[in-house]
Write an enzyme that holds these catalytic residues in place. Sequence first.
Site, mmCIF file in Angstrom:
data_model
loop_
_atom_site.group_PDB
_atom_site.id
_atom_site.type_symbol
_atom_site.label_atom_id
_atom_site.label_comp_id
_atom_site.label_asym_id
_atom_site.label_seq_id
_atom_site.Cartn_x
_atom_site.Cartn_y
_atom_site.Cartn_z
ATOM 1 N N LYS A 1 0.858 -1.194 0.000
ATOM 2 C CA LYS A 1 0.000 0.000 0.000
ATOM 3 C C LYS A 1 0.884 1.230 0.000
ATOM 4 O O LYS A 1 1.697 1.431 0.905
ATOM 5 C CB LYS A 1 -0.904 -0.012 1.225
ATOM 6 C CG LYS A 1 -1.727 1.267 1.356
ATOM 7 C CD LYS A 1 -2.788 1.149 2.412
ATOM 8 C CE LYS A 1 -3.504 2.477 2.589
ATOM 9 N NZ LYS A 1 -4.572 2.396 3.587
ATOM 10 N N LYS B 1 -2.310 -1.416 -3.812
ATOM 11 C CA LYS B 1 -3.166 -0.233 -3.750
ATOM 12 C C LYS B 1 -2.326 1.015 -3.855
ATOM 13 O O LYS B 1 -1.293 1.073 -3.186
ATOM 14 C CB LYS B 1 -3.905 -0.279 -2.412
ATOM 15 C CG LYS B 1 -4.745 0.908 -2.098
ATOM 16 C CD LYS B 1 -5.366 0.737 -0.742
ATOM 17 C CE LYS B 1 -6.092 2.000 -0.383
ATOM 18 N NZ LYS B 1 -6.473 2.020 0.997
HETATM 19 N N1 LIG Z 1 -6.650 2.643 6.496
HETATM 20 C C1 LIG Z 1 -7.013 3.685 5.699
HETATM 21 C C2 LIG Z 1 -7.500 3.402 4.327
HETATM 22 N N2 LIG Z 1 -8.121 2.274 3.924
HETATM 23 C C3 LIG Z 1 -8.473 2.455 2.582
HETATM 24 C C4 LIG Z 1 -8.039 3.718 2.184
HETATM 25 C C5 LIG Z 1 -8.169 4.403 0.866
HETATM 26 C C6 LIG Z 1 -9.181 3.877 -0.077
HETATM 27 C C7 LIG Z 1 -9.543 4.809 -1.172
HETATM 28 O O1 LIG Z 1 -8.948 5.888 -1.369
HETATM 29 O O2 LIG Z 1 -10.480 4.468 -1.894
HETATM 30 C C8 LIG Z 1 -7.415 4.314 3.283
HETATM 31 C C9 LIG Z 1 -6.879 5.686 3.248
HETATM 32 C C10 LIG Z 1 -5.567 5.969 3.819
HETATM 33 O O3 LIG Z 1 -4.687 5.111 3.902
HETATM 34 O O4 LIG Z 1 -5.390 7.125 4.212
#
Ligand SMILES: NCc1[nH]cc(CCC(=O)O)c1CC(=O)O
Length: 324
Positions: A196, A249
């Site tokens: 991520k 992601k």
């Molecule tokens: N644990 C946070 C989380 N879980 C999923 C997303 C983002 C998903 C999206 O942008 O659609 C995020 C945002 C972040 O890491 O700040």
Amino acid sequence: MYPLRRNRRLRTNESIRTLVRENIITPSDFLVPLFVVEGKGVKEEIPSMPNYFRLSLDNLEKEVKELWYMGLGAVLLFVKVPVNLKDNKGTEALNPDGLMQRAIKTIKNACPDMLVMTDVALDPYSSYGHDGIVEDGQIINDETTEVLAEMSISHALAGADFVAPSDMMDGRILTIREALEEEGLFNTGIMSYSAKYASAFYGPFRDALDSAPGFGDKKTYQMDPANRFEAIKETEMDIDEGADIVMIKPGLCYLDIVREIKNAVDVPVAVYQVSGEYAMVKAAAERGWLDHDAVMMEQLLAIKRAGANIIASYFAKDAVKLMS
Ligand SMILES: NCc1[nH]cc(CCC(=O)O)c1CC(=O)O
Ligand SMILES: [Mg+2]
């Protein structure tokens, strides 16, 4: 070779193109993210995510039945936590009667076969908007993973099929796996957000959950977008620690990583087409600058072609409607 090989023969008409097509999108490719809020009769459009909504439990039930009817059989749950319930340790995340726990039960009552995956991370519960416990301005790793493990148990006891840790703390998959085993929850799966990235594409999601970091950014735990080999290391470590499914992601900007990981591992690979990717298409289409449906399908297909076995996407319903 020419004229013996004329590649255009395989593109002459739609019938032959269909016959030789290597990838197609089907409803079973999708994992549908859902945003849940407190209240009754609530269906609030998220300003930066046109046609996507925060739902109260009654509307969540309706939505899930509709998804099931459309052939969409898996959801990924996120909750918007009231500000007065947020603290540094995410205490509310462990409330057996919390919004997430009630949302899981609501879905399992309404639609027992719907696969329910839950977001496991502190940010929606954190008064700092971070994915971990904060001490002296730092995100504390090991204490956080203990809370994530308790959170996972709580979700599993409420009926979640899979927990999906999205926090990027080191070692949390092992801590969660061991905790689940100890509780006898050995059938609860883990879908790890293993690679991520610290991406600017999460903006609309943070609007949806009111979860933007209160200070700094997430670069001390989420990955540097410049890095490639690190994504494989992170993913292989999570598999060793017990992840059943791994995830990359965001999607579109990271399809090189998706293919790399797909070639390297032997577990299912998920890709999250994130909120900013959704917002870009919606915004350009609203202005008449892009053909919404064509661009949407092209992006989804590109994600699948890159190696995704599972696509988490806010476009799931739009795409399935287009297919039928
Ligand atoms: N644990 C946070 C989380 N879980 C999923 C997303 C983002 C998903 C999206 O942008 O659609 C995020 C945002 C972040 O890491 O700040
Ligand atoms: Mg990791």
